[in-house]
Structures are given as structure tokens and as C-alpha cells.
Design a protein around this motif. Structure first.
Motif, PDB file in Angstrom:
ATOM      1  N   MET A   1     139.593  38.230  15.272  1.00  0.00           N
ATOM      2  CA  MET A   1     138.560  39.195  15.647  1.00  0.00           C
ATOM      3  C   MET A   1     138.640  39.499  17.138  1.00  0.00           C
ATOM      4  O   MET A   1     138.927  38.615  17.939  1.00  0.00           O
ATOM      5  N   SER A   2     138.390  40.754  17.460  1.00  0.00           N
ATOM      6  CA  SER A   2     138.210  41.180  18.846  1.00  0.00           C
ATOM      7  C   SER A   2     136.856  41.863  18.879  1.00  0.00           C
ATOM      8  O   SER A   2     136.634  42.834  18.151  1.00  0.00           O
ATOM      9  N   GLY A   3     135.921  41.349  19.689  1.00  0.00           N
ATOM     10  CA  GLY A   3     134.559  41.883  19.627  1.00  0.00           C
ATOM     11  C   GLY A   3     133.890  42.078  20.973  1.00  0.00           C
ATOM     12  O   GLY A   3     134.273  41.470  21.978  1.00  0.00           O
ATOM     13  N   THR A   4     132.901  42.950  20.966  1.00  0.00           N
ATOM     14  CA  THR A   4     132.087  43.242  22.154  1.00  0.00           C
ATOM     15  C   THR A   4     130.643  42.842  21.877  1.00  0.00           C
ATOM     16  O   THR A   4     130.072  43.261  20.873  1.00  0.00           O
ATOM     17  N   LEU A   5     130.073  42.038  22.741  1.00  0.00           N
ATOM     18  CA  LEU A   5     128.690  41.575  22.613  1.00  0.00           C
ATOM     19  C   LEU A   5     127.885  42.115  23.783  1.00  0.00           C
ATOM     20  O   LEU A   5     128.426  42.325  24.870  1.00  0.00           O
TER      21      LEU A   5
ATOM     22  N   PHE B   1     133.204  40.333  26.300  1.00  0.00           N
ATOM     23  CA  PHE B   1     134.286  40.540  25.350  1.00  0.00           C
ATOM     24  C   PHE B   1     134.809  39.191  24.869  1.00  0.00           C
ATOM     25  O   PHE B   1     135.081  38.306  25.675  1.00  0.00           O
ATOM     26  N   CYS B   2     134.955  39.068  23.553  1.00  0.00           N
ATOM     27  CA  CYS B   2     135.384  37.799  22.954  1.00  0.00           C
ATOM     28  C   CYS B   2     136.545  38.005  21.986  1.00  0.00           C
ATOM     29  O   CYS B   2     136.741  39.104  21.463  1.00  0.00           O
ATOM     30  N   GLU B   3     137.259  36.929  21.753  1.00  0.00           N
ATOM     31  CA  GLU B   3     138.265  36.892  20.691  1.00  0.00           C
ATOM     32  C   GLU B   3     138.012  35.671  19.829  1.00  0.00           C
ATOM     33  O   GLU B   3     137.595  34.623  20.331  1.00  0.00           O
TER      34      GLU B   3
END
Lengths: 161, 161, 161, 161
Positions: free
Chosen positions: A136-140, A117-119
Motif C-alpha cells: 500500500m501507498s497511502g496519504t493520511l 505519507f506512508c507505505e
């Protein structure tokens, strides 16, 4: 954020190679400015070719920069054999992307064997002033080759792994 | 979805003009395929210039198409004098963007005076097969010129208006 | 949506058992109304205990219903031994949660071995009228016991698996 | 984050009154721990009534806490006559909500006349250890009474306002 320990001692070269293998980044003119385990800064100069109807950079292009920043940050913490894919992200657009240069800073919030999980935050540099323009809030997701997955690596007791 | 009544009788020409005013869409090769009140279909041919490390179209570029589809769909229902901005969106990536042609379909879920909510789906056409590759849920905002805002237009009793 | 084939022939009983094991659903008064592979409808009566400052049901409670609907829909397609966890979701609130009864409909957009993507909609029934009040786009994760993971199950060639 | 200047000198009492007017917060046992312009900390003790099938607090309940934290943080910066509604939020669940006490910290990322953007984090306190368990990115909307809206307040030149 806590400092992260990369699993891949050659994370730096591997991450740069992955980034350089993306024609989209070259086309958009996005470059790596700074890189450390779980943290990255990318930058892009203004290009009229990627603007919307008001002359600002298109939200999708800003998102491409943010998504790549998240992907690069996540990739620095992945094992050597992993490939990476974006699962999902949310972009919030706080201000128009007006400026001469745009910066995308991402950091890993929580790394995991499968999901990371990243921001990220995008900034516009305009006439000497820097403005936060998007988040951005993202899932990789790490994709491991079949062989690597034969060894049981996930523990059902922990989330995000 | 319910059929929507456009506020702007000239919505069709206005929407096409807004779309054509976006250099980013021209650069990416995105075109309007179909347009009706609250609904739109855009399409884009594969371009190696916008791929990531595995040869698929970059998630940010797919997002640019989805975001534009949402924006165009929302814009068809806005009053004549409005400009439009994206507030936020979430993109979920279901499958790699592998194909010769990509289609972005968006529809308005709920229009409002200030905020309009849209959903969009991206499809990849690959060797005669069409695959759903991504979904978007987004919020768009109508920006009205100052004059138009002097008349009280919002009712505090209803949400999203 | 395409019809889905459940991997677990006893999916119905397993899903109901998983749902019944959640005290939160009992406390909120959420019930399963309809259940089929990849699709579910839950319902909840109005309760003053879960309202916000205007007498509408709190957005977090509506989200709990939507999230559970997504989880139940995803769970119907998971193998017998799997447990389920929510990875992330986005809730969009279209209208106030005003009504006597609330319905949460979810369906699987794309199932996968590890990740399953769902969409859900919440409706309020108020004085004989049904209104769409919220939408959700969510990612759910199957957690398999260690043993089941020893066999390589993921293919690096496909996304979302 | 930059320090914010509240528009309502009585923001503190107004915010507490708005919070106290929400039966859902009382039912869930959520309390205000700390409050300043654009920043808030809420807390909630574990309650078995709000758990899911593994004994962790339900994701929807954690979301209710996060959403309320965002709402309270945004409300501190709104004018005296405003009411507040949540437009949308994304919740990312990083770890199971296992603990004796849960803390929800929110801060305003960008305030605006109409829309305010917030970020929040949920923490679980378990056996003396604090773990980040969830993040939220949300959009809140100020609803002004009709009268207040007669004066043109929005500038079309700035986004998020």
C-alpha cells in the motif's frame, strides 16, 4: 527509513487508545504487535467470515489492515490534539491472501503537519512460510481542532506540510 | 460508457453465484442491487461493528464494497470459464462514511481478455441525503483455466487485452 | 458533476497566467482548449521527441498532460492568493498513445480548502477516430500564503477541507 | 529485495537497446546509471524547459523518469521476445523537484509472466544534499508475440503470473 521524533510524548498510549476505539479492528481481529514512532506492525488471524470465493481473505479486508497500519504509523508522529483521516491509498495485490495469520507492516515515508505519507506491506503466514501478498501507498491527514489552527503552522515554502 | 456485450450469455447467474460464494460479502451485509453487463450497484446497511474511531464506516470496509463492485462489474464481461482476481486499486476518500446505508456503483471503463479496468463510486445515504464519499480506480484480471489458454487469445497489437 | 462557483472572480485570467508560467507545457506543446470553473480541456499535438520505443507518446508525457489538466481544473476553484501543488495521482493506461493529437479532460470531483480531488481522461485522435487512452485520479493541494492561514479556515467536522 | 534471476541471458544489452529506442528519454536527458536484474538507477540533469510555474521540474516529467525506471527494472526480468507496456502507476509527490540532478531508482517487487510489480523513488540533488521527492508504485505488462503464447504459460493457481 530515518528515525522519527514523536511530537506527542504520550504517543504510545494515544495511538493504542485510538486503535482500541475502532470497532472494525476488533471485528476483524486485528491487533497491534509492535509500535514505534513512524512504524507499526499489526496482525490478524485467518477468519472464514472474511474470505472471498476462493477461500482467500478478501482484498478489501487486507486493505483494511494495511490502511489501519498506515493510519497508526502516521498517528504516532502527530501532535497530541490531532485526529487522523485517510485521504487516499493504493493497494497492489501480489498474491492470494492464503494463510493462517496475516501481518501488516507500515512506516511513515514523510511526515508533515497536514499530510503524512506512508507505505505498508501485508504478509501471509501459511504452513510456516511468509509471503508478501500486498503493498500500500497511502496519504493520511491530520485534523487539528479549530483552536490549534489559529496559530499559523504551515509554511508555504515546504511541501507536504 | 458504451454498452457492453457479455461473452457469457449466462453472465447474470454466473455473477450472482460468484458474489454469493464470498463469505466476506455476507459478513459485511453487502448485497447486489442492480446488475447489467459492465455495470453494477451494491448496497450495505450501516453496522457499528465496522466503524472506526469516529463512528464512521472504516475506509477499508468502504474499499471492500468498492472493490467488490469493480469485481462484479468486470466479471459480467468475462468468459464463462474465467475466475477473477483484483490486481490493484486506488481508493480516494472524499467524505466520512456517515449514514444509514451505503451504495457502491461500479462500471467497466475498458474490458480486456486479461485485464479489465473499472471505476467505482461509494455513496452514503444519511437522513435523506446522498453524498459521494469515495471513488475507486481498479484493475481486475481474468484467470482462465490452462486449457483455455492453449489457444492464442492475446494480440500483441492491442493493449489491455 | 455539479456546477462549481469559483472563489476567485478573476479565476480565468489567473488560471491562464499560472498555466502560461509553466515552461514544461510550452516544451510539450500543451495548450488550453476550454476552461470553466472546475473543468478543463487541454490538447497537445503528436511530437516524435516524446515517444517511447514503439512510436507512441511516452506514458510519462501523457501523465504530464493529465496532471496539468487536474491542476488547472483544481486551480479554477482556488482563492486568489493560492498556489497549487500536486499531492499524488494514479494513471491507468488503457491503450497506446497513438495519434496525431491528444486531448486531456479534467474535472473536479470534490473541491476543498486544502485538498481538491480531480479526475481526468486522455484521448488520442488517430485517423479521425477518438480513443480513450488513459485515466487519472489525483489529489491537488492549495498552498496559501502564511497571512491567509492565520485566520482559522478549516473545520474539523468536514473532510477534504 | 531478493535477488532475481534474469530469463534472458542477454538482458543487459536488450534493456539498454529498449531504453535507447525511446526518443522521450533522449529529449528529457534521462540516462541509465546502474542496471542489474530487477533493479535500475536512472538520472537526469535539471532542464528549465521542463519546469512548472515555481521553477521545479514538472510532476509529469518526474513521473516519466519514475515510470521509465520501473519499466527498465521490469524489462530486465522478461523473456527475450517480450515487449513491455505500463498498465498503471501511482506517483506520490513528497517534496518539490528542486535540484541540479534527479535520480530515479526502481526495483521489482514481484515479477510475473504477464504482470510485474515495481516500486521506484525519485531523489533531487540540490546544493550537495539529496532529498527523496517522489515515490511510485506501478504495474508493468509483458507483451509476448502470438507464437510464444501458444504454449500455455500461465498457471491459474498463482497470482500475478
Amino acid at each position: 527509513m530515518a528515525a522519527f521524533e514523536p511530537k506527542n510524548p504520550g504517543y504510545r498510549a494515544a495511538t493504542i487508545a485510538m486503535f482500541d476505539a475502532q470497532p472494525a479492528m476488533r471485528t476483524l481481529g486485528v491487533m497491534i504487535v509492535r509500535l514505534s514512532p513512524g512504524e507499526v506492525e499489526l496482525a490478524m488471524l485467518h477468519s472464514a467470515a472474511f474470505t472471498q470465493q476462493n477461500g482467500f481473505i478478501h482484498a478489501g479486508i487486507i486493505t483494511a489492515g494495511l490502511d489501519n497500519a498506515c493510519g497508526v504509523a502516521a498517528f504516532t508522529l502527530m501532535p497530541e490534539e490531532a485526529d487522523i483521516l485517510t485521504v487516499e491509498f493504493k493497494t497492489t495485490l501480489l498474491a492470494p491472501a492464503r494463510g493462517e495469520r496475516f501481518v501488516f507492516k507500515a512506516e511513515v515515508v514523510k511526515p508533515g503537519r497536514t499530510l503524512t505519507f506512508c507505505e505498508a506491506r501485508a504478509f501471509a503466514e501459511h504452513e510456516g512460510k511468509t509471503t508478501l501478498i500486498a503493498t500500500m501507498s497511502g496519504t493520511l491527514m491530520a485534523m487539528l481542532p479549530r483552536k490549534a489552527q489559529q496559530t499559523p503552522r504551515m509554511s508555504s515554502a515546504r511541501r507536504g506540510d
